[in-house]
Design a protein around this motif. Structure first.
Motif, PDB file in Angstrom:
ATOM      1  N   ASP A 140       0.824  -1.200   0.000  1.00  0.00           N
ATOM      2  CA  ASP A 140       0.000   0.000   0.000  1.00  0.00           C
ATOM      3  C   ASP A 140       0.866   1.260   0.000  1.00  0.00           C
ATOM      4  N   VAL A 141       1.883   1.251   0.862  1.00  0.00           N
ATOM      5  CA  VAL A 141       2.764   2.422   0.936  1.00  0.00           C
ATOM      6  C   VAL A 141       3.489   2.635  -0.385  1.00  0.00           C
ATOM      7  N   THR A 142       4.006   1.542  -0.962  1.00  0.00           N
ATOM      8  CA  THR A 142       4.720   1.636  -2.246  1.00  0.00           C
ATOM      9  C   THR A 142       3.797   2.149  -3.349  1.00  0.00           C
ATOM     10  N   PHE A 143       2.557   1.648  -3.355  1.00  0.00           N
ATOM     11  CA  PHE A 143       1.596   2.058  -4.385  1.00  0.00           C
ATOM     12  C   PHE A 143       1.327   3.551  -4.312  1.00  0.00           C
ATOM     13  N   TRP A 144       1.072   4.034  -3.077  1.00  0.00           N
ATOM     14  CA  TRP A 144       0.726   5.442  -2.942  1.00  0.00           C
ATOM     15  C   TRP A 144       1.924   6.346  -3.209  1.00  0.00           C
TER      16      TRP A 144
ATOM     17  N   THR B 277       4.346   5.617  -5.291  1.00  0.00           N
ATOM     18  CA  THR B 277       4.518   5.581  -6.749  1.00  0.00           C
ATOM     19  C   THR B 277       3.464   6.438  -7.444  1.00  0.00           C
ATOM     20  N   ALA B 278       2.220   6.316  -6.966  1.00  0.00           N
ATOM     21  CA  ALA B 278       1.144   7.117  -7.558  1.00  0.00           C
ATOM     22  C   ALA B 278       1.423   8.608  -7.380  1.00  0.00           C
ATOM     23  N   GLY B 279       1.912   8.984  -6.192  1.00  0.00           N
ATOM     24  CA  GLY B 279       2.252  10.388  -5.973  1.00  0.00           C
ATOM     25  C   GLY B 279       3.374  10.856  -6.880  1.00  0.00           C
TER      26      GLY B 279
ATOM     27  N   LEU C   9       5.200  13.844 -11.661  1.00  0.00           N
ATOM     28  CA  LEU C   9       5.849  13.797 -12.974  1.00  0.00           C
ATOM     29  C   LEU C   9       4.915  14.285 -14.084  1.00  0.00           C
ATOM     30  N   LEU C  10       3.627  13.962 -13.947  1.00  0.00           N
ATOM     31  CA  LEU C  10       2.657  14.449 -14.933  1.00  0.00           C
ATOM     32  C   LEU C  10       2.527  15.970 -14.862  1.00  0.00           C
ATOM     33  N   ILE C  11       2.579  16.523 -13.652  1.00  0.00           N
ATOM     34  CA  ILE C  11       2.537  17.980 -13.496  1.00  0.00           C
ATOM     35  C   ILE C  11       3.765  18.615 -14.153  1.00  0.00           C
TER      36      ILE C  11
ATOM     37  N   SER D 109       7.401   4.417 -16.876  1.00  0.00           N
ATOM     38  CA  SER D 109       8.103   3.262 -16.294  1.00  0.00           C
ATOM     39  C   SER D 109       7.545   2.918 -14.912  1.00  0.00           C
ATOM     40  N   LEU D 110       7.314   3.940 -14.090  1.00  0.00           N
ATOM     41  CA  LEU D 110       6.753   3.696 -12.760  1.00  0.00           C
ATOM     42  C   LEU D 110       5.347   3.113 -12.859  1.00  0.00           C
ATOM     43  N   ALA D 111       4.553   3.652 -13.784  1.00  0.00           N
ATOM     44  CA  ALA D 111       3.196   3.141 -13.951  1.00  0.00           C
ATOM     45  C   ALA D 111       3.212   1.697 -14.430  1.00  0.00           C
ATOM     46  N   THR D 112       4.114   1.360 -15.334  1.00  0.00           N
ATOM     47  CA  THR D 112       4.206  -0.018 -15.844  1.00  0.00           C
ATOM     48  C   THR D 112       4.597  -0.980 -14.725  1.00  0.00           C
TER      49      THR D 112
END
Length: 433
Positions: free
Chosen positions: A8-12, A14-16, A21-23, A84-87
């Motif tokens: 859960d921590v890794t997912f959040w 990475t999502a952050g 990065l999108l910003i 890459s992070l999303a993949t």
């Protein structure tokens, strides 16, 4: 529990990271659009009013290749890292199917939030967007400049292998930007034809020579210094011009230029002193009122000549070739007409109809009319590289001096010789094919 918590921590985290990065990607995309689309003129105006962001934007725009290279490098870095992070995240959660899902999701996110949205925002007011983004992106460009320089060397090396050399100053000039903007504005109906012609005429002054618009020597009205005073006075009063060259012996020997006002003042003084008009004429000498002639080379640009006219406080010059032989004359009015169009008064012959349209739809044009004036009047694109006048263009294309009645077709137009005097084509009939 520990494993789930870790996931859960890794997912959040990475999502952050992907969100940040999108910003950043959107920031790079928007900055690229703003800084490339922003007008230098408006940025200068904003900088003069004290805007530090506008000054930073102008500094970045001075080296467009470095600017674009740095933005593209930064944009690609954050996009690739986000993908890459999303993949990795989707693969961990959904297995091998996560690769396709990550590609689909990231394509939509990058397209909407990192490309279309920021670029649409920036293009709506590029100067304001450039003012805001320049101070932030400037240090990033500086940081990435070594990598950009390396990429630039590699790219040019590869292109050189294929025989292509890149000019570092190959970006559009300010003049070309203005010309392109005027063309687009005219095609869209925003800029009127007259406004476009005036602005383009002013821009072209530095590229055109006086020989292109001068009045040819065969058409110059001159005064013989040895003529009788009555003849001179009658000629000046009957002339449509206020300034006339004075020659002695042969017309190549120009000894002065007289102004109609000076002639009238001199006559008025002589009449007062002598008591009668006949006595005044007997004492009149045209050379007493003639001013020294002003000669200019035929290769002088119109821009330089206009500056010389303004500096010397004169409106009239005689044009000579490299051997000093008289070629024609040019006035300040001739140069101004290249900007504002034909300037006519009550003394101009046929001033109201420089181009006449026949019932059949053809146009009757004076052979001495310049190609540029014809193009401006009819919005045509006849070439003027090889000839200055319409008659000269026909002679150049025909490779001979045509006879009356001959017809030619070239450059998408039909030309018919209507009248010819000696070796001059005086009247032509033109129709667009």
């Amino acid at each position: 529990m520990d494993t789930a918590t870790t996931l859960d921590v890794t997912f959040w985290i990475t999502a952050g990271a992907i969100f940040v990065l999108l910003i950043l990607s959107g920031f790079f995309s928007g900055s690229e659009t703003a800084l490339t689309a922003a007008s230098r003129g408006r940025l200068h105006s904003m900088a003069d009013k004290g805007s530090k962001g506008a000054k930073a934007a102008l500094t970045l725009k001075e080296d467009s290749e470095r600017l674009i290279g740095g933005i593209l490098l930064g944009n690609n870095l954050v996009n690739i890292l986000a993908t890459s992070l999303a993949t990795a995240t989707f693969t961990r959660a959904f297995g091998d199917g996560g690769i396709a899902l990550a590609t689909l999701v990231m394509t939509l996110l990058v397209l909407i939030f990192s490309e279309v949205l920021p670029k649409t925002y920036s293009i709506n007011d590029p100067e304001r967007a450039a003012e805001r983004s320049a101070p932030l992106i400037s240090p990033i460009i500086t940081l990435l400049s070594p990598a950009v320089s390396a990429v630039r060397v590699i790219v040019r090396g590869v292109l050189r292998l294929f025989g292509m050399r890149v000019d570092p100053d190959s970006m559009l000039s300010v003049r070309e930007e203005i010309v392109g903007a005027l063309a687009i504005g005219h095609s869209e109906g925003v800029v009127h034809k007259e406004d476009r012609d005036r602005l383009l005429g002013a821009l072209d002054l530095g590229d055109r020579m006086v020989e292109e618009i001068m009045l040819h020597r065969s058409q110059i009205e001159m005064i013989d210094a040895e003529a009788e005073p009555e003849t001179i006075v009658s000629q000046v009063l009957a002339s449509a011009y206020t300034r006339l060259p004075v020659y002695r012996g042969e017309q190549e020997n120009i000894v002065g230029v007289i102004h109609a006002k000076d002639l009238l003042r001199a006559l008025e003084k002589l009449i007062r002193d002598s008591g009668s008009f006949d006595n005044a004429l007997a004492k009149f000498d045209v050379m007493t009122i003639a001013k020294a002639p002003y000669f200019v080379p035929e290769t002088t640009t119109l821009d330089d000549q206009m500056r010389q006219f303004l500096r010397r406080h004169t409106h009239f010059a005689l044009v000579v070739d490299e051997y000093g032989a008289l070629e024609g004359l040019i006035t300040l009015e001739d140069i101004l007409e290249e900007i504002v169009g034909e300037i006519t008064d009550e003394f101009d012959v046929d001033a109201e109809h420089p181009i006449r349209r026949t019932e059949s739809g053809d146009f009757l044009v004076d052979g001495a009319m310049t190609i540029r004036d014809l193009n401006r009047a009819k919005d045509w694109n006849l070439p003027d590289e090889e000839a200055n006048t319409v008659a000269g263009l026909v002679i150049h294309e025909a490779q001979t001096i045509p006879t009356q009645g001959q017809v030619f077709s070239f450059h998408g137009f039909r030309f018919e010789v209507v009248a010819r005097e000696q070796n001059r084509l005086t009247r032509l009939k033109i129709r667009k094919l």
